[in-house]
Design a protein around this motif. Sequence first.
Motif, mmCIF file in Angstrom:
data_model
loop_
_atom_site.group_PDB
_atom_site.id
_atom_site.type_symbol
_atom_site.label_atom_id
_atom_site.label_comp_id
_atom_site.label_asym_id
_atom_site.label_seq_id
_atom_site.Cartn_x
_atom_site.Cartn_y
_atom_site.Cartn_z
ATOM 1 N N UNK A 1 9.606 10.448 -9.899
ATOM 2 C CA UNK A 1 9.296 10.257 -8.483
ATOM 3 C C UNK A 1 7.909 9.663 -8.270
ATOM 4 N N UNK A 2 6.944 10.171 -9.020
ATOM 5 C CA UNK A 2 5.584 9.673 -8.836
ATOM 6 C C UNK A 2 5.479 8.198 -9.200
ATOM 7 N N UNK A 3 6.366 7.752 -10.081
ATOM 8 C CA UNK A 3 6.397 6.320 -10.413
ATOM 9 C C UNK A 3 7.202 5.530 -9.380
ATOM 10 N N UNK A 4 7.559 6.202 -8.281
ATOM 11 C CA UNK A 4 8.219 5.484 -7.199
ATOM 12 C C UNK A 4 9.678 5.171 -7.446
ATOM 13 N N UNK B 1 5.681 1.686 -3.603
ATOM 14 C CA UNK B 1 6.794 1.021 -2.910
ATOM 15 C C UNK B 1 6.240 -0.123 -2.068
ATOM 16 N N UNK C 1 13.685 5.725 -7.469
ATOM 17 C CA UNK C 1 14.648 6.299 -6.550
ATOM 18 C C UNK C 1 15.470 7.362 -7.279
ATOM 19 N N UNK D 1 13.120 10.816 -0.756
ATOM 20 C CA UNK D 1 12.365 9.929 -1.625
ATOM 21 C C UNK D 1 11.626 8.928 -0.735
ATOM 22 N N UNK D 2 10.674 8.258 -1.287
ATOM 23 C CA UNK D 2 9.881 7.346 -0.453
ATOM 24 C C UNK D 2 10.730 6.184 0.054
ATOM 25 N N UNK D 3 11.658 5.748 -0.764
ATOM 26 C CA UNK D 3 12.483 4.642 -0.308
ATOM 27 C C UNK D 3 13.359 5.063 0.880
ATOM 28 N N UNK D 4 13.897 6.280 0.782
ATOM 29 C CA UNK D 4 14.699 6.788 1.897
ATOM 30 C C UNK D 4 13.844 6.921 3.156
ATOM 31 N N UNK E 1 9.228 13.488 -2.012
ATOM 32 C CA UNK E 1 9.209 13.556 -3.480
ATOM 33 C C UNK E 1 8.344 12.437 -4.049
ATOM 34 N N UNK F 1 4.067 7.979 -5.309
ATOM 35 C CA UNK F 1 5.296 7.201 -5.170
ATOM 36 C C UNK F 1 5.148 6.174 -4.066
#
Lengths: 461, 461, 461, 461
Positions: free
Chosen positions: D343-346, A456, D348, A356-359, A447, A452
Motif C-alpha cells: 500500500x505504501x508503494x501506492x 499516485x 492497488x 486505497x488511494x486510487x479508490x 491504506x 501511497x
Amino acid sequence: MLFERIESTGLAHYSYLIGDQHEALVIDPRRDAEIYVERASRAGYRITTILETHRNEDYLIGSTELAERTGANIWHADGELPYEYGAAVEDGQTWSVGRLKVKALHTPGHTPGSKSYLLHDPDGHPWMVFTGDALFAGDVGRVDLVDVDRKEEMAEMLYETLFETLLPLGDEVIVCPAHGAGSVCGSEIAERVWTTIGLERAHNPKLQHTEKADFVAHVAQVLERPPYFRKMEKLNLAGPPVIGPLPAPTPLTPAAFEAQMDEEDAMVLDTRSEVAFATAHVPGALSIWDGGLASFAGWFLPYDQPLLLVGETDDLTPVMRTLARLGYDNVAGYLAGGMLAWHMAGRESASIRTVTTRQLCHRLDAGYDAWVLDVRSDEELAAEGAIADGHHIHITQVPERLAERPDAIPQDRTIYIFCGSGLRSMIAASYLQRSEAWDGEDLVVVLGGTKAWRSTSCPLR
Amino acid sequence: MLFERIESTGLAHYSYLIGDQHEALVIDPRRDAEIYVERASRAGYRITTILETHRNEDYLIGSTELAERTGANIWHADGELPYEYGAAVEDGQTWSVGRLKVKALHTPGHTPGSKSYLLHDPDGHPWMVFTGDALFAGDVGRVDLVDVDRKEEMAEMLYETLFETLLPLGDEVIVCPAHGAGSVCGSEIAERVWTTIGLERAHNPKLQHTEKADFVAHVAQVLERPPYFRKMEKLNLAGPPVIGPLPAPTPLTPAAFEAQMDEEDAMVLDTRSEVAFATAHVPGALSIWDGGLASFAGWFLPYDQPLLLVGETDDLTPVMRTLARLGYDNVAGYLAGGMLAWHMAGRESASIRTVTTRQLCHRLDAGYDAWVLDVRSDEELAAEGAIADGHHIHITQVPERLAERPDAIPQDRTIYIFCGSGLRSMIAASYLQRSEAWDGEDLVVVLGGTKAWRSTSCPLR
Amino acid sequence: MLFERIESTGLAHYSYLIGDQHEALVIDPRRDAEIYVERASRAGYRITTILETHRNEDYLIGSTELAERTGANIWHADGELPYEYGAAVEDGQTWSVGRLKVKALHTPGHTPGSKSYLLHDPDGHPWMVFTGDALFAGDVGRVDLVDVDRKEEMAEMLYETLFETLLPLGDEVIVCPAHGAGSVCGSEIAERVWTTIGLERAHNPKLQHTEKADFVAHVAQVLERPPYFRKMEKLNLAGPPVIGPLPAPTPLTPAAFEAQMDEEDAMVLDTRSEVAFATAHVPGALSIWDGGLASFAGWFLPYDQPLLLVGETDDLTPVMRTLARLGYDNVAGYLAGGMLAWHMAGRESASIRTVTTRQLCHRLDAGYDAWVLDVRSDEELAAEGAIADGHHIHITQVPERLAERPDAIPQDRTIYIFCGSGLRSMIAASYLQRSEAWDGEDLVVVLGGTKAWRSTSCPLR
Amino acid sequence: MLFERIESTGLAHYSYLIGDQHEALVIDPRRDAEIYVERASRAGYRITTILETHRNEDYLIGSTELAERTGANIWHADGELPYEYGAAVEDGQTWSVGRLKVKALHTPGHTPGSKSYLLHDPDGHPWMVFTGDALFAGDVGRVDLVDVDRKEEMAEMLYETLFETLLPLGDEVIVCPAHGAGSVCGSEIAERVWTTIGLERAHNPKLQHTEKADFVAHVAQVLERPPYFRKMEKLNLAGPPVIGPLPAPTPLTPAAFEAQMDEEDAMVLDTRSEVAFATAHVPGALSIWDGGLASFAGWFLPYDQPLLLVGETDDLTPVMRTLARLGYDNVAGYLAGGMLAWHMAGRESASIRTVTTRQLCHRLDAGYDAWVLDVRSDEELAAEGAIADGHHIHITQVPERLAERPDAIPQDRTIYIFCGSGLRSMIAASYLQRSEAWDGEDLVVVLGGTKAWRSTSCPLR
C-alpha cells in the motif's frame, strides 16, 4: 571480556552489559531483565554493578528487577532526586570490572543530574562513552521534559555537556547512547547503529550549532510529552515493582473475555494489523499494531483499567514484554483463538472501512464529500508536505482535542484518515469509534497513507 | 537496517552481515555459512553480494558455500590470483545495498591485492571501514606470508596503506577488522572489541612508528607459518568444497573405533581438558583441547589421514565446526560414550604424568634431575621471562625440531614440560608420546605452567 | 489438545502437562517449573490445576513454585498428612480440562494415601493412568519408605492397588508413571519408555507374583533410604521455598573460592569426569560426576554447609538444576575458569591414582598386595557376580560404615576400588581422601570397573 | 535408548526416530529432514536405517533427503512398485538397532504392499507397532486411493490386516500410526494422541464392524482425492529431489513482486488470516490461511507456476516448510514488508466483503436476496446439518464444478459463503474472485460460519 549491547525493539532502547574477569556491570537495564542474567551467567560473569544514566521517563528501569536477581548495587544519576533505593553517583566516581575502569561524567541537560560513563579499555585508554539521553547518533536529548519552563536553562547545560565534556573526549571515542532510531526520546535519531564522537561532531545536525545561543535556540523546543511519562518518573524513583519472569497472560474463551469486559470494565487492546482490525474487531477495541505499541501505548492506554488483549496468534509474549516495560502490569487475559474463536462463538464484531488511494481518487473525482483528517506529526508535515484541505491533528493529540471540543472532527461527514502508512490512522479510527464523545459513524482509513498518496497521479486538492 | 558482526571463536574471526531495504552483503564469510542465511532471512533480507578482503590463508572462506545457498555474487580481492570462481574487485568499485554504499579501497601489504571496504551511512557519510587483515585493534597484518623474501616490500606497501589510505579516513571512522584478539593472524591484537581509526592512531603500537623505515623495520618480521596455510591458500583459490549443513560425525563403539584406527590408519584427536587426558587416553591419541583446536590443528593434524575424535561429551558440534573451517573434512567418527565407554569395554588406555608447581619445587629441592622443556612462544618468553635452565622449543616447532634431531629432547631423562598454563604442554607431551621418533617415557606436564610457577616462592634455578 | 511428558534426567522423573481448550493441569511438577509455564503459555493454555500422586520423598515437588506462577490449585494425595498448603484429594474426585476428565483412584502401597489419576479421552473412554510411584514399567513402588516396620502391610495395600484397581482398568490403558529407568525409586524400572497395563501385566516381574502372600514376600523388601529423603518429606509437607527462575551461581576467582572454603566452611563438589578429577582437584573436594548427581547428592552432600562447585565448564546450569530439585539452595559459588584457573593461580591440587584393568592384572600377576573395595550394590553383585577376595561396601554405605568402624577399610594397604564403571569408585575415593576418619593414602580407582574386568582374560582371583 | 515421535503440523504427520546403543532408524521421515539428524546426533546416535510403511501419496517422503545426509539405507514397502532408489522390504524381515528389534509385517489394504513394523523392547517383547496408514487412532486407512475400482478388494485386504495381523498383536501393544487428527488421510482420526491395540479394538468405530462384509461396506468408500496425490506418488517412486536445508524465499519489493507476477506468470498465495485478506490483498491472490495450507494447497496450487507469497510477517519459514513437504519447490519470492509495503508503494489492492451472522440475520429479516454457498464437506453436513436453502459445493470441488458449469454459482446475485468458521469460505471467495470463469462481484464471506450461525437465534430459513 564481555561487551554486549542489548537492543529492545519498540522503545529502541539500548542497554549494555560489560564485563571482564568474571565481573560485569549493566548500564540502564530494562525491566524484563532475565537477558542480562542469562548472558552473564552463561559466559561466567557475575553482575555486581548497575549504572543509570538518568532518571528515565520513557520506560521502567530494570534496576530493582536485576538487583533482586543478582544482588548487584544500583547507582543512580540524578541523585538529588528522592530515590527510595540505590545510591547516588558522584561526578568522577569510578568503578572497576576486572581490568576495565568506568568513570562517571556529569553531563546534565536532558535532566539536571544526568551522568555519562566513560569506559577505558584494558590498557587504560578512554574507549567508549555511554551517553544515556545526552547524545544520540544524529540527535541530542530533549531538554523540555523536566520542566518546560526551564528548557532554555537545560539547553544551556546540554550545550556545555556536549561541547565541553563529551566532544573533548576525542573523535575516536565510541558513543553508546541509550536509544537508537525509532525512540520516542529523539525523533531525529539516525540509523547509524554504531557511532563515534567524531561522526557526531561532523554529522549530528544539532552539533553544527556551535554557538551557544544558536544551539539553545534550536534545541530548546517543546516536544510532545506522553502522559505515561509521569508514571514512569514516579515509579523509577520509588523502584518499579519486581515482577520476576515475564508473566504469561491468561487465555480466555469468548464468553470469559466478554464477562471480563463487562465486569471488570477492562479495555480491549487489539495488536493485529490495521487490515485485520478493519474487517472485524471486538466492539470497543482500541487498535495499536504490535510494532507501534511501545510508542503509542503511553498515549492511549490507561493505568487504572485492566487490559484485555487480542492478537494475531495466541503467543503474546512480545506484547506482554512491551507492556511490562511501560508498567502496564494489569493484564486480565487475552482472547484465546483470536477473532476466529470470537466469531465461531457467534459474537458480534465491529469493522472500520478502508480505502486505497486510487479508490479515494475516484471518489474525489466523482465529487464525493470528504473531510480529511491527517494524524501525522508536525515534523512529518514539515518534511513531507501537508495535504491541501486536510485537517491536521497529530495522532497523540486526538484524545485531548476531542475532549476539548467534541466537534473538532465533524460527525456528519465521511472522515478519511491519513497518516504515513495507515497504521496510526487505525489507532485514530478505533479511538473515535469507541469514544463516547464521538457519535459519527463514517470513518475511513486510507491504506498506505500519504506514502501511497504521493505515488499516485491524483493529488488531494 | 541490518548490521551484525559474526564472531567465530577459536579463529577469532569476524565476518559482517550488512543490509538495508531487504538486500544484504557479507564480508569474509566463514565456511559454516548457515548463520548468514538464517539471520538475513529471519530479518527479511536477501544476501546478494559477498566481498572478500583478501585471499585468506588461515581458514577456508565461505564464499562458495554461501553463494550456493543464496545465489550471491562473489567478489575477490587479490584478483590477480588465478581464482576459479567469482570476479575480481577493482580499486574504487562500489556496491549498494538499499541506501548503503560500499566502496573498495586498495590496501595492499598483508597480501599484494588486499582490499578494504568503506561503508557509508544512509546519509552518505564514511562510517565504517572493513580492513580485513590490514589493520586490527592494536596490531597490523603480517607481511611475511605471501613471500618471506618480499616482506620488506610488503611492509612498505602496508605503510602506505595505513598512513596514506586508512588513517586519512578520519579518527571518527569505525574500524571493522577480520580478526579479534586470539587470532593466529596477529599475536598482539588488542581486546578492544570495537575500535576506530583514532583509537588505533593513538594506541596501536605499530602505528606509533610513523617513519616508513622505522615502521618497516618493526613490521617486516618473520612469524610462524602453520603448514596448513598452503592448503587454505590453494583451496581458497579453487573454491572450497561445498559441504552444506555441518556434518554430524559418526558415533563409534570402542570396537568400531579400534577397527578404524587399525584399518584406516586414522589419527586419534582428543579434545578433552589436559587433566582428563593425563589420566587416560586412547593410546596414540594427540591432545589438543577444544579451545585450542583452531590455533593448533593446522600444526599437528594431517590432511591425508582420517581423524577419529574423542571428546568430553558426545556432542562434538563445536569440534566439527572448527575442523570444517580448517578444511579437515575427513572425520571417520568419534568414540561414543567417550573414555568411560572405552574403559568399560576393557580397552587399555595410556596416561601422562602431571605435577603441580609446588610438587615440582619439592622435587627440585630434593635434587631430582629435571630437564625442562618450555614450549611457549618467543614473544611470551620475551614478555614473561625465560626459565633459567629451561630448553625452549615453541610448541609449533616441536615436530620439526624432533624430525631434524631426534635427540633434541633427551630420552633418558624426566622431561618437565612448561607452557603458560599446561594446555600446550599436553599437546607436546602427547605428540612426543605418540611419535616414533621419540622413545623416552618420562614426560611430565607442569599444571598451571609458568603462570603458576611465577606465583610460587620457588623459582626455577 | 496438549499432552506432554516432561522428563527430568538424573532423577528420571516424569511429570505430565495435559490440556484441552486452553485449560491445563500438571501432574507431579518438578521444582524448576518454568518449563510448564512456557509450554502451556506458548500453546495458549492456562494451568489451573496441580495434582500430586503422593507426598514425594526423592525430590522437592514443584507445586508451590508452579502455583506462585500460575495461580493454579494444588491437590495433595496423602491428604491425611499435615500439609501446610493445598487441599486433599478424595478418592473418586474428578477434574476437567476442556473435554478431558481426570478421576482420582485411591492406590495406596507406596504411601498410605497414594493416588493415581485416570485420564479419559475426549470421547470419555478411560485412556491413560498416571500411577505415580505405584506402578512403573517393569517394577512397582517400594513399600518400605513410610515405615519400615509396616512394609508387609504396605505391600498388601499395594497388592490390592495393583491387582484390584490398576490391572482391572484394562490391558489397553496407557500407564504413565512418575519415574523411568534410572530412578532411585525403583531399581528395576525397565527401559520401556512408554507402557500399558497389558505390557506390565505380561512382563513386569513383580506382577508375575499373583498370589498375595507371594507378592508381599517379593515386594516387602528393605531398600536403601538416602538420608535426604527426610528433608524432602518435611519440605514437601511445608511447601518447598519458592525460588523463581533457576539461580545462576556466583563465579569465584581461585582466591575468592579459597576464601569461601576457609571462612564459610563450604564443601567443594566437583562434578567433572572421574579421569579429570583423578589428575587434579581442589584438595578436600568430593567427586560426584554430573550424571550421577541426582542419585548420589542425597547420600553425600550436607544441607547445612554451603556448596562450592567445580565443573568442566563455567556453565553449571544442569548442576544447579539438579541441586535445586533436591533442595540444595545454598550454593556459595563456583570456581570460574575451573581447575585451569586454579592451577594458573598457583594453587595446589590433589590427585587420586587410577589403574586400568590390564595394568592391575600385571600388578596382581607380579604379586602386588591389593585390598579390593567393591562399592557396587547388592543387586549388582547378585546380577553380575562378586569379585573373589573383594570387600563389598555399597557406595552409599561407605560413610556410615567408616563412621562405625574406622578400620573397615585398612589404611596401611593399597586400596583398589571397583564399581561398574569407575565413576562411583571415584566418589568413594574422594570421600575417603577428604575424610578425617580415614588416614590412608594409597587409593586407586579401577577405570572401567567390573565391566572392564569381565572383558579381560585375567579375572581377579 | 532414543524414542521420539516427530509431529509435523498441518499434515498431522507422525514420523519416528528410534535408537539404541548409538544406532538409530527412522520410520517415514519427512522431507525437511534436518530434525532427525540434529536430534540423533545431539544424543550420540547415527541413523543407519530408514523404513517406509507405504508409498506415500499425501506428502513427499524424506528418505532421499535423510539418506543423503546420513548414508542410511532406505527400505520401501510397496516394494513391487518400480522404485528408482532403495530396496524392497520383505514380509518378516527384521532390523536391529542396539538391543531393539524391528520386524516387518505385511499389512496391505491402504496400499497393496503396505507394511507395519513391530518393535520389540530391549527384553524382546512386542512393544509398539508402527502402522503407517493402516490403522489410526479412531480410524483406518482409506482403500480407494490406489485404484478406486479395487476399493472392495483393498477393503478386504485391510480387514485381514486389521483383524488377522494387527489386532492379534494384543491389546497391550502401543500403536504408532503415520498420522494424527487433522490429516487428509483419515477424516475421522481421533484426538487420542497415544493409543493401543486395545483402545482401538474397543473404540475405533471402523473396528466395530467385525464381520468382513459389514466392514467392507463401511470402509470401501470413495473419498476425495486431491490432485497433487499423483505428483507425490510419482516423485516418491523416483525419489524426491534433495533440497538440503530448507530454502529461504527471496524478499521482493512491491515493484519486483509486481514484475514477477507479470513476467513469470506467477500465482500469488496469501497465507494471512481471512479477516486481513478481506480488507486488502494483492489483486488476483489466492487465500489459504497458513494453518490450512497443508490440507488445501494440493487442491488449489499448480505445480507448473512459480508461487509468490504474501504473509503476516516476513518470516515465512512455516509456509516454506509446508510447501517443501508437498513438493512446491518453485517459490519465486515473497512480498517483503507485506501488504503495508504494498500500500505504501501506492499499489492497488482488492478486497472481499464479510458479514457477521447477526448482520446477515438482519439482512435476511429485511428481505435481502441471498444465495448461500456452503463449502463444508459431506461429512460435516451429515454431522452438523445442512443449511436450509443453502447450495452445497465442497470447497475442494469448487474449481471442478465451476469448470464444468460456469453458472453453478450465479453471477448476478450476492453470494454468501459459509463454511465451519469462515476460513475455507475465504479460499472459495478468493478463488472465484481471481477466476476467469467467474464474472460476478458480490461475494460475501460469513465470519464464524455455521459455528456462529448455530449460536444465533436467527436460523437460516
